[in-house]
Design a protein around this motif. Structure first.
Motif: not given
Length: 127
Positions: A56-78
């Protein structure tokens, strides 16, 4: 065969939201880091965000921090990219890509590190 298929792009007004999806197949999902990248006309491809499906480790570009959120659904490989408070400068073709976790010391949004790429989905933010 490794496949990455993006969806969810579209046209939205500034301040609006979109959620992109990246459906992965052909590899063991937990062994890969999935990243989102974008490319605006006339500009180089840039990293937006990435996530390790294993821990679940994540990283974001400074330009999107606080606005974009990345997530993973491992059951759906998505992997999803929730984009809020969109700005015209967020316009571009958004790609997802994958790299084996064994190749990385830390998760990274550097496009050069990624081996497999999807075809992209267009995001247009109007002012």
């Amino acid at each position: 065969e490794v496949q990455l298929v993006e969806s969810g792009g579209g046209l939205v007004q500034a301040g609006g939201s979109l959620r992109l999806s990246c459906a992965a197949s052909g590899f063991t999902f937990d062994d890969y880091v999935i990243g989102w990248f974008r490319q605006a006309p006339g500009k180089e491809r840039e990293g937006v965000s990435c996530i390790s499906s294993r821990d679940g480790n994540t990283d974001y570009a400074d330009s999107v921090k606080g606005r974009f959120t990345i997530s993973s659904d491992n059951a759906k490989n998505t992997v999803y990219l929730q984009m809020n408070s969109l700005k015209p400068e967020d316009t571009g073709v958004y790609y997802c890509a994958a790299v084996s976790i064994h190749k990385l010391v830390v998760v990274t949004t550097s496009p050069d590190e990624y081996d497999y790429w999807g075809q992209g989905t267009q995001v247009t933010v109007s002012s």
